[in-house]
Enzyme design. Structure first.
Site, short mmCIF file in Angstrom:
data_model
loop_
_atom_site.label_atom_id
_atom_site.label_comp_id
_atom_site.label_asym_id
_atom_site.label_seq_id
_atom_site.Cartn_x
_atom_site.Cartn_y
_atom_site.Cartn_z
N HIS A 137 0.82 -1.22 0.00
CA HIS A 137 0.00 0.00 0.00
C HIS A 137 0.85 1.27 0.00
O HIS A 137 0.34 2.35 -0.30
CB HIS A 137 -1.00 0.00 1.17
CG HIS A 137 -0.39 0.27 2.52
ND1 HIS A 137 -0.12 -0.73 3.43
CD2 HIS A 137 -0.01 1.42 3.13
CE1 HIS A 137 0.39 -0.20 4.53
NE2 HIS A 137 0.47 1.11 4.37
N ASP A 167 0.16 -7.65 1.47
CA ASP A 167 0.53 -6.24 1.59
C ASP A 167 2.05 -6.08 1.64
O ASP A 167 2.59 -5.30 2.43
CB ASP A 167 -0.11 -5.60 2.82
CG ASP A 167 -0.03 -4.06 2.79
OD1 ASP A 167 0.12 -3.51 1.67
OD2 ASP A 167 -0.09 -3.43 3.85
N GLY A 245 3.24 6.49 8.95
CA GLY A 245 4.48 6.62 8.19
C GLY A 245 5.46 5.49 8.42
O GLY A 245 6.44 5.33 7.71
N ASN A 246 5.20 4.67 9.47
CA ASN A 246 6.05 3.52 9.75
C ASN A 246 5.73 2.32 8.86
O ASN A 246 6.43 1.32 8.92
CB ASN A 246 5.89 3.07 11.21
CG ASN A 246 6.55 3.99 12.19
OD1 ASN A 246 6.19 5.15 12.28
ND2 ASN A 246 7.51 3.48 12.94
N SER A 247 4.67 2.40 8.07
CA SER A 247 4.30 1.27 7.21
C SER A 247 5.49 0.84 6.37
O SER A 247 6.10 1.66 5.68
CB SER A 247 3.14 1.66 6.30
OG SER A 247 1.95 1.82 7.03
N LEU A 302 -4.92 -25.23 -0.25
CA LEU A 302 -5.26 -26.51 0.35
C LEU A 302 -6.49 -27.12 -0.30
O LEU A 302 -6.66 -28.33 -0.33
CB LEU A 302 -5.47 -26.35 1.86
CG LEU A 302 -5.59 -27.63 2.67
CD1 LEU A 302 -4.38 -28.53 2.44
CD2 LEU A 302 -5.72 -27.30 4.16
N GLY A 303 -7.36 -26.27 -0.85
CA GLY A 303 -8.51 -26.77 -1.60
C GLY A 303 -9.62 -27.33 -0.74
O GLY A 303 -10.18 -28.39 -1.04
N VAL A 304 -9.94 -26.64 0.34
CA VAL A 304 -11.08 -27.04 1.17
C VAL A 304 -11.88 -25.81 1.56
O VAL A 304 -11.34 -24.70 1.66
CB VAL A 304 -10.63 -27.78 2.46
CG1 VAL A 304 -9.95 -29.09 2.15
CG2 VAL A 304 -9.74 -26.90 3.33
N VAL A 305 -13.18 -26.01 1.77
CA VAL A 305 -14.02 -24.99 2.39
C VAL A 305 -14.07 -25.36 3.87
O VAL A 305 -14.39 -26.50 4.22
CB VAL A 305 -15.44 -24.99 1.79
CG1 VAL A 305 -16.30 -23.93 2.48
CG2 VAL A 305 -15.38 -24.74 0.30
#
Length: 513
Positions: A137, A167, A245-247, A302-305
């Site tokens: 960002h 991010d 500002g530390n991002s 992983l392919g699971v709900v």
């Protein structure tokens, strides 16, 4: 209960675990006896001799002397200025009564000039040849990037790759022998351990604040539903002051090692109020190595709900979703872990995991909540094998799963920029739109060797839609292309017309060998 609240609850508990090509930290790869990718050792500054940089180890004695850790960190933290230049945009006005009856019903178009936008943040130099980690960002949408070092030098930066899901972003400055911070193991952090937040927030040279680790694997917000990948939600929480500002700045342990990238603050006022969050190096190292090597993150799914059984600990007895989870937890005889509600056909877990399994560990690490699962998956690439321990019919069972990517394969996905299309584009001119009675369109102004030529698209063709989405700008096409690359088919179905009025349809194959 209103619909918004219900939706929020559902989003918070159901997730398709599509995450995280992530980020096996260097230590994790050693523990798994894996051959460490070359990009890891080349990219990150190491501390091979395990040099004790602080007066005391964080857990050996109190008070801890943090002066040496701070001194070794500040020079490797930079100030980043990201500028988005002003652009000319075409704006479609609302039609008035005269347009409605006497015009084309689309209103008048006008050109507007947007103002330049400047954003600021911090970054951490991780290699002597100038690779810098920051937040996505901080640099997102930037046309120009300026990097100011702690010694007041200002250099031009360029983006190597970005990953909005975590991010994180990797940028590069040209030069050699830049100061660095050795990368530590965030998995070894303990709650209560001293840490420093080092940033360069207001172009004031590096600034250091101190605090402790307040929590690990902290999840902020919901996961994902409806088939969409969730953002990585496994943060280090600290009470060291992290302001806007530390991002992109460094979270450093008492030995002066990088253990996280400061990402956000949590505050009702927007100012520091005691809660800050950092992306752990266990996730960062893999993401950044992927960005450097491939230009995009190799995300393993992983392919699971699934649903986090911890949600059943909520006290809202009126919530139907919470009530369902509590009943299932009681039925399964377990109060925490990841309840598998559905196994995705053709996914990593197909034929291996079963509905109503509860995932309780991955590679021996206990999985208490969804954030733990995300963090573990974030350490791996498609093709990696993981050992998943589940509770099945109240008995523990460990199975081996080979992780796959979004396309259901173990192939490396390379960053496919617009250049693979082999064509140039521009929005259709006002004259041509009027001539052809069009409201929008993207004109192909040139075709060379590439995917467009392979599909049969020629110069002059006007793209109206790509995969059903209207094409008004080049950015619209780029977005449609990126979405198409995530699908198993990796195809772009284009409809449009030639200036002669002849309509045509083309299928563009985006797969790469």
């Amino acid at each position: 209960m209103n619909m918004k609240q219900t939706t929020k609850n559902i989003l918070g508990v159901a997730a398709i675990v599509l995450l995280s090509s992530g980020v096996a930290g260097i230590t994790t790869y050693k523990l798994l006896n894996r051959e460490r990718p070359a990009a890891f050792s080349e990219l990150f500054q190491q501390n091979p001799d395990n040099v004790q940089l602080a007066a005391f180890h964080a857990t050996d004695a109190q008070p801890v002397d943090l002066t040496q850790a701070a001194e070794n960190s500040v020079h490797a933290v930079v100030h980043i200025r990201a500028t988005q230049l002003g652009k000319t945009q075409t704006v479609q006005g609302m039609p008035d009564i005269f347009d409605f009856f006497f015009g084309d019903g689309r209103g008048q178009q006008r050109q507007i000039q947007t103002q330049p936008r400047v954003g600021f943040g911090s970054g951490v130099i991780i290699s002597k040849d100038g690779y810098i980690v920051t937040n996505n960002h901080v640099v997102e949408g930037a046309d120009e990037i300026a990097v100011k070092l702690n010694d007041e030098r200002e250099l031009k930066g360029r983006i190597i790759g970005t990953d909005p899901a975590t991010d994180l972003a990797l940028i590069k400055i040209e030069g050699d022998d830049f100061p660095t911070i050795p990368v530590g193991n965030s998995d070894a952090l303990k709650v209560g351990e001293w840490v420093l937040a080092v940033g360069n927030p207001f172009n004031l040279n590096s600034t250091v604040t101190a605090g402790i680790v307040s929590a690990k694997a902290r999840s902020i917000g919901g996961g994902a539903a409806n088939g969409q990948a969730a953002n990585i939600q496994s943060f280090i929480q600290t009470d060291a002051a992290i302001n806007s500002g530390n991002s992109g700045g460094a979270l450093v342990n008492a030995k002066g090692e990088l253990v996280g990238i400061n990402a956000m603050l949590y505050s009702p006022t927007g100012a520091y109020s005691g809660y800050g969050f950092a992306i752990p190096t266990s996730i960062m190292t893999k993401v950044i190595a992927d960005l450097k090597q491939y230009g995009t993150v190799q995300r393993a799914l992983l392919g699971v709900v699934c649903t986090d059984l911890n949600m059943g600990l909520a006290v809202d007895e009126e919530n139907k979703v919470i009530k369902e989870i509590k009943e299932k937890a009681k039925e399964l005889g377990i109060k925490e872990g990841i309840w598998v509600r559905e196994v995705t056909e053709g996914g990593s877990s197909a034929g291996i995991l079963k509905e109503n399994d509860v995932i309780i560990a991955i590679d021996g690490r206990k999985i208490h909540r969804f954030a733990d699962l995300q963090e573990e998956l974030a350490k791996h690439r498609p093709g990696d094998k993981i050992n998943v321990t589940v509770l099945r019919e109240k008995k523990e069972k460990t199975v081996e799963i080979t992780l796959k990517n979004e396309q259901g394969t173990t192939k490396v996905v390379k960053d496919a920029g617009m250049e693979i299309l082999g064509a140039a584009f521009k929005p259709v001119s006002s004259e041509l739109k009027k001539q052809l009675n069009l409201g929008y369109g993207l004109e192909v102004t040139g075709v060379t060797n590439g995917k467009m030529a392979d599909a049969g698209i020629r110069k002059g063709f006007i793209i109206l839609k790509a995969n059903g989405q209207p094409m008004r700008t080049v950015e619209d096409l780029e977005k449609a292309m990126k979405e198409a690359r995530k699908s198993p088919e990796q195809g772009l179905f284009i409809t449009g017309m030639f200036p002669s009025g002849k309509r045509a349809m083309y299928a563009v194959d985006l797969t790469q060998e």
